[in-house]
Design an enzyme around this catalytic site. Structure first.
Site, PDB file in Angstrom:
ATOM      1  CG  ASP A  80      -1.880  -1.205   1.170  1.00  0.00           C
ATOM      2  OD1 ASP A  80      -2.175  -1.699   0.069  1.00  0.00           O
ATOM      3  OD2 ASP A  80      -2.292  -1.664   2.255  1.00  0.00           O
ATOM      4  CB  ALA A 117      -2.562  -6.589  -5.444  1.00  0.00           C
ATOM      5  CG  HIS A 149      -1.889  -2.061  -7.113  1.00  0.00           C
ATOM      6  ND1 HIS A 149      -1.091  -2.688  -8.023  1.00  0.00           N
ATOM      7  CD2 HIS A 149      -1.572  -2.590  -5.915  1.00  0.00           C
ATOM      8  CE1 HIS A 149      -0.318  -3.569  -7.391  1.00  0.00           C
ATOM      9  NE2 HIS A 149      -0.606  -3.533  -6.110  1.00  0.00           N
ATOM     10  CB  THR A 150      -5.895   3.498  -5.024  1.00  0.00           C
ATOM     11  OG1 THR A 150      -6.096   2.545  -3.987  1.00  0.00           O
ATOM     12  CG2 THR A 150      -7.111   4.396  -5.151  1.00  0.00           C
TER      13      THR A 150
HETATM   14  P1  GDP Z   1      -0.728   0.321  -3.581  1.00  0.00           P
HETATM   15  O1  GDP Z   1      -1.312  -0.973  -3.139  1.00  0.00           O
HETATM   16  O2  GDP Z   1       0.743   0.397  -3.308  1.00  0.00           O
HETATM   17  O3  GDP Z   1      -1.055   0.661  -5.006  1.00  0.00           O
HETATM   18  O4  GDP Z   1      -1.391   1.444  -2.672  1.00  0.00           O
HETATM   19  P2  GDP Z   1      -2.955   1.584  -2.305  1.00  0.00           P
HETATM   20  O5  GDP Z   1      -3.685   2.041  -3.501  1.00  0.00           O
HETATM   21  O6  GDP Z   1      -3.448   0.362  -1.614  1.00  0.00           O
HETATM   22  O7  GDP Z   1      -2.892   2.691  -1.181  1.00  0.00           O
HETATM   23  C1  GDP Z   1      -2.278   3.914  -1.389  1.00  0.00           C
HETATM   24  C2  GDP Z   1      -3.242   5.044  -1.023  1.00  0.00           C
HETATM   25  O8  GDP Z   1      -2.497   6.245  -0.914  1.00  0.00           O
HETATM   26  C3  GDP Z   1      -4.308   5.293  -2.066  1.00  0.00           C
HETATM   27  O9  GDP Z   1      -5.477   5.692  -1.423  1.00  0.00           O
HETATM   28  C4  GDP Z   1      -3.732   6.441  -2.880  1.00  0.00           C
HETATM   29  O10 GDP Z   1      -4.719   7.240  -3.489  1.00  0.00           O
HETATM   30  C5  GDP Z   1      -3.005   7.218  -1.818  1.00  0.00           C
HETATM   31  N1  GDP Z   1      -1.822   7.962  -2.261  1.00  0.00           N
HETATM   32  C6  GDP Z   1      -0.857   7.574  -3.131  1.00  0.00           C
HETATM   33  N2  GDP Z   1       0.117   8.501  -3.193  1.00  0.00           N
HETATM   34  C7  GDP Z   1      -0.237   9.493  -2.349  1.00  0.00           C
HETATM   35  C8  GDP Z   1       0.391  10.723  -1.945  1.00  0.00           C
HETATM   36  O11 GDP Z   1       1.479  11.079  -2.367  1.00  0.00           O
HETATM   37  N3  GDP Z   1      -0.282  11.490  -1.020  1.00  0.00           N
HETATM   38  C9  GDP Z   1      -1.489  11.117  -0.503  1.00  0.00           C
HETATM   39  N4  GDP Z   1      -2.072  11.906   0.381  1.00  0.00           N
HETATM   40  N5  GDP Z   1      -2.091   9.965  -0.868  1.00  0.00           N
HETATM   41  C10 GDP Z   1      -1.477   9.161  -1.755  1.00  0.00           C
HETATM   42  P1  IMO Z   2      -0.774  -4.238  -2.328  1.00  0.00           P
HETATM   43  O1  IMO Z   2      -0.301  -4.783  -3.660  1.00  0.00           O
HETATM   44  C1  IMO Z   2      -0.902  -4.665   2.023  1.00  0.00           C
HETATM   45  C2  IMO Z   2      -0.683  -8.774   3.569  1.00  0.00           C
HETATM   46  C3  IMO Z   2      -1.909  -9.267   4.329  1.00  0.00           C
HETATM   47  C4  IMO Z   2      -1.248 -10.254   5.281  1.00  0.00           C
HETATM   48  C5  IMO Z   2      -0.148 -10.878   4.421  1.00  0.00           C
HETATM   49  C6  IMO Z   2      -0.534 -12.210   3.792  1.00  0.00           C
HETATM   50  O2  IMO Z   2      -2.069  -3.535  -2.378  1.00  0.00           O
HETATM   51  O3  IMO Z   2       0.327  -3.451  -1.698  1.00  0.00           O
HETATM   52  P2  IMO Z   2      -2.153 -12.838   1.771  1.00  0.00           P
HETATM   53  O4  IMO Z   2      -3.618 -12.623   1.595  1.00  0.00           O
HETATM   54  O5  IMO Z   2      -1.317 -12.235   0.707  1.00  0.00           O
HETATM   55  O6  IMO Z   2      -1.807 -14.279   2.004  1.00  0.00           O
HETATM   56  O7  IMO Z   2      -1.805 -12.100   3.158  1.00  0.00           O
HETATM   57  O8  IMO Z   2       0.123  -9.949   3.407  1.00  0.00           O
HETATM   58  N1  IMO Z   2      -0.963  -8.256   2.206  1.00  0.00           N
HETATM   59  C7  IMO Z   2      -0.979  -6.946   1.894  1.00  0.00           C
HETATM   60  N2  IMO Z   2      -0.864  -5.848   2.670  1.00  0.00           N
HETATM   61  N3  IMO Z   2      -1.008  -4.531   0.687  1.00  0.00           N
HETATM   62  C8  IMO Z   2      -1.080  -5.622  -0.100  1.00  0.00           C
HETATM   63  O9  IMO Z   2      -1.044  -5.558  -1.461  1.00  0.00           O
HETATM   64  C9  IMO Z   2      -1.118  -6.896   0.495  1.00  0.00           C
HETATM   65  N4  IMO Z   2      -1.212  -8.156   0.012  1.00  0.00           N
HETATM   66  C10 IMO Z   2      -1.093  -8.967   1.064  1.00  0.00           C
HETATM   67  O10 IMO Z   2      -2.536  -8.210   5.010  1.00  0.00           O
HETATM   68  O11 IMO Z   2      -0.618  -9.560   6.325  1.00  0.00           O
HETATM   69 MG    MG Z   3      -2.814  -1.685  -1.876  1.00  0.00          MG
END
Ligand code: GDP
Ligand code: IMO
Ligand code: MG
Length: 493
Positions: free
Chosen positions: A34, A60, A62-63
């Protein structure tokens, strides 16, 4: 908000120049997921033609925010989709066909009906309801020591594949008889577990038979067929045509099954080297790595997190119990204002500091909605992650979250049994709980930098903060995230 006109194209121009020499880019997460990989991939995708996922599955989330402000959360499909680029789901991905089809529909709605070409590998492991049951069983058996998985069957998908008893996506086209035969092997292996689960009332209803599962999978065939490919060959051809490819990491180094905090990891290779494992492209295809790092790292689920501000369980519960603080704009604003004053008056506990950042960053998982626990910047961890991933650059997301904080504790070293560890040295996961972080207090800045899109608009002390961090980790911070939108980014030359 500090925003200058026409800076988006300026950022684009700089990136174009910086990325031009690198035909194939690997983007990975450097913490525990995240980090904002989605947003960064979406941004750099403008300079690439094909996006490729190589590991993980529907765990995963990804936003991406499109230019018209629409939110797209991708789980299985690479997020280059939002830019209309060709998407390849490499062999290393773990596939739940039902969720794939749901995601397609959802994405079509957000992107206005038209989707680019998407390839799904014929040899990726495929999810069945048995994977879900096995995952529930594994977490049950672990009891208090459970991993806290996302519940998407990831461990069983990867594990049963490695045991060589997994059905594969392309096998659903072999015909019912052959498919049932393949499923019988898996069923026979797992049946004693299912019987035990049934005896313990962990399964309601009947256990699906191989024929039930075959029927469920066969129902997907007409919709799935157009996507099936030998993605290794597709990528080979793209490479021959000199197409520019971006390899999209899921999860992060801390969740990599070999180099993360085992067993509190996911089951695939989310480190940069996973791009080779999960695509079948030779090593020389991977030119450069960009590691995405969250200014304040977060963790969901269980496992070591040396720079964590508060207790995991409490932090996760806090989100659940105070959902109003996350959803009600006014409540949120009042809470944040009051709490920031307390923090800057040096009167806030670490729990209160954690709560502030959890609310400010809306720290709720994109896949499960669970609360994320927040940590301080952790230089020893980053140094380790850089050692394993070998990035040329870092993308530091959510830098805006430090706005208004006068002083921030930063972890600059780890001590284990009274000894300071060397840079890049990481204790075993079972020793990580014993690590004592060494802190420094770093000065922050008072201006709100949310939405800043060029380096010269950053306050002097924010620039100094970045330079100090860069010096510690020895890697250039190329991108600095200042908000969740596509344009909320600073490109540093
Ligand atoms: P990912 O799994 O690595 O793609 O990340 P996620 O999408 O699960 O979570 C990242 C969150 O942070 C999302 O809600 C994004 O919109 C937000 N985000 C990403 N970059 C920034 C940033 O630079 N500033 C802020 N405030 N939010 C961000
Ligand atoms: P993105 O791609 C955050 C964490 C779970 C748990 C561990 C194992 O969005 O960054 P799993 O279901 O994969 O067997 O869970 O891994 N986990 C994540 N935490 N972001 C993710 O993906 C995750 N994918 C798995 O919370 O601790
Ligand atoms: Mg994520």
């Amino acid at each position: 908000m500090i925003k200058s006109s026409a800076k988006t194209s300026n950022a684009g121009k700089i990136l174009k120049k910086v990325l031009a020499p690198y035909r194939n880019l690997v983007v990975v997460g450097g913490n525990w997921g995240d980090e904002g990989k989605g947003k960064i991939i979406d941004l750099v995708m403008a300079h690439y033609e094909v996006t490729v996922r190589f590991s993980g599955g529907a765990n995963a989330g990804h936003t991406v925010f499109t230019s018209d402000g629409q939110k797209l959360v991708s789980h299985l499909i690479p997020c280059g989709l939002a830019q209309g680029k060709e998407c390849v789901m490499g062999r290393g991905e773990l596939v739940d066909l039902r969720l794939f089809l749901e995601e397609l529909e959802q994405s079509k709605k957000v992107l206005g009906g038209k989707l680019p070409k998407i390839y799904l590998d014929q040899m990726s492991p495929v999810w069945t309801p048995w994977h879900g049951l096995l995952e529930a069983w594994l977490e049950y058996v672990r009891g208090k020591g459970k991993v806290g998985t996302t519940g998407k069957g990831i461990g069983p998908l990867e594990g049963l594949y490695k045991l060589r008893i997994s059905p594969l996506v392309g096998q659903i086209f072999l015909g019912k008889k052959e498919l049932v035969g393949i499923l019988e092997l898996l069923h026979k292996t797992l049946l004693p577990v299912f019987k035990d689960m049934k005896a313990k009332n962990l399964i309601s209803g009947s256990i699906p038979t191989p024929t039930d599962v075959a029927d469920m999978l066969l129902a997907f065939t007409p919709k799935i067929k157009p996507f099936i490919a030998d993605t290794s060959f597709v990528l080979h051809q793209a490479s021959k045509k000199h197409q520019r490819m971006l390899f999209e990491g899921a999860q992060a180094l801390g969740l990599d099954s070999h180099f993360g905090t085992y067993p509190f990891v996911s089951s695939g290779n989310s480190a940069a080297f996973g791009a080779a494992v999960g695509t079948g492209l030779p090593m020389q295809n991977f030119d450069v790595t960009l590691m995405v790092v969250k200014t304040l790292p977060t963790r969901v689920g269980a496992g070591p997190f040396p720079s964590e501000m508060w207790q995991r369980q409490e932090a996760m519960e806090f989100v659940k119990k105070n959902i109003g603080l996350f959803t009600d704009k006014q409540k949120k604003a009042e809470f944040l204002q009051e709490r920031l004053q307390k923090i800057n008056a040096q009167k806030a506990s670490n729990a209160e500091l954690s709560q502030y950042f959890q609310v400010l960053g809306d720290e709720r998982g994109a896949t499960t909605g669970r609360g994320r626990s927040v940590g301080f910047i952790d230089i020893p961890w980053l140094t380790y992650a850089i050692r394993v991933n070998g990035p040329k650059w870092l993308a530091l997301t959510r830098f805006d979250m430090l706005s208004g904080i006068k002083k921030l504790p930063v972890v600059v070293g780890y001590k284990l049994n009274g000894k300071k560890l060397l840079p890049g040295q990481l204790p075993t996961p079972w020793d990580m709980e014993k690590v004592v972080p060494v802190f420094e207090q770093w000065p922050g800045w008072s201006e709100n930098i949310y939405g800043t899109d060029n380096e010269s608009s950053l306050p002097k002390s924010a620039k100094a903060f970045l330079q100090r961090l860069e010096k510690h980790v020895g890697t250039h911070i190329l991108l600095v995230g200042t908000g969740s939108g596509r344009e909320d980014i600073v490109v540093r030359q």
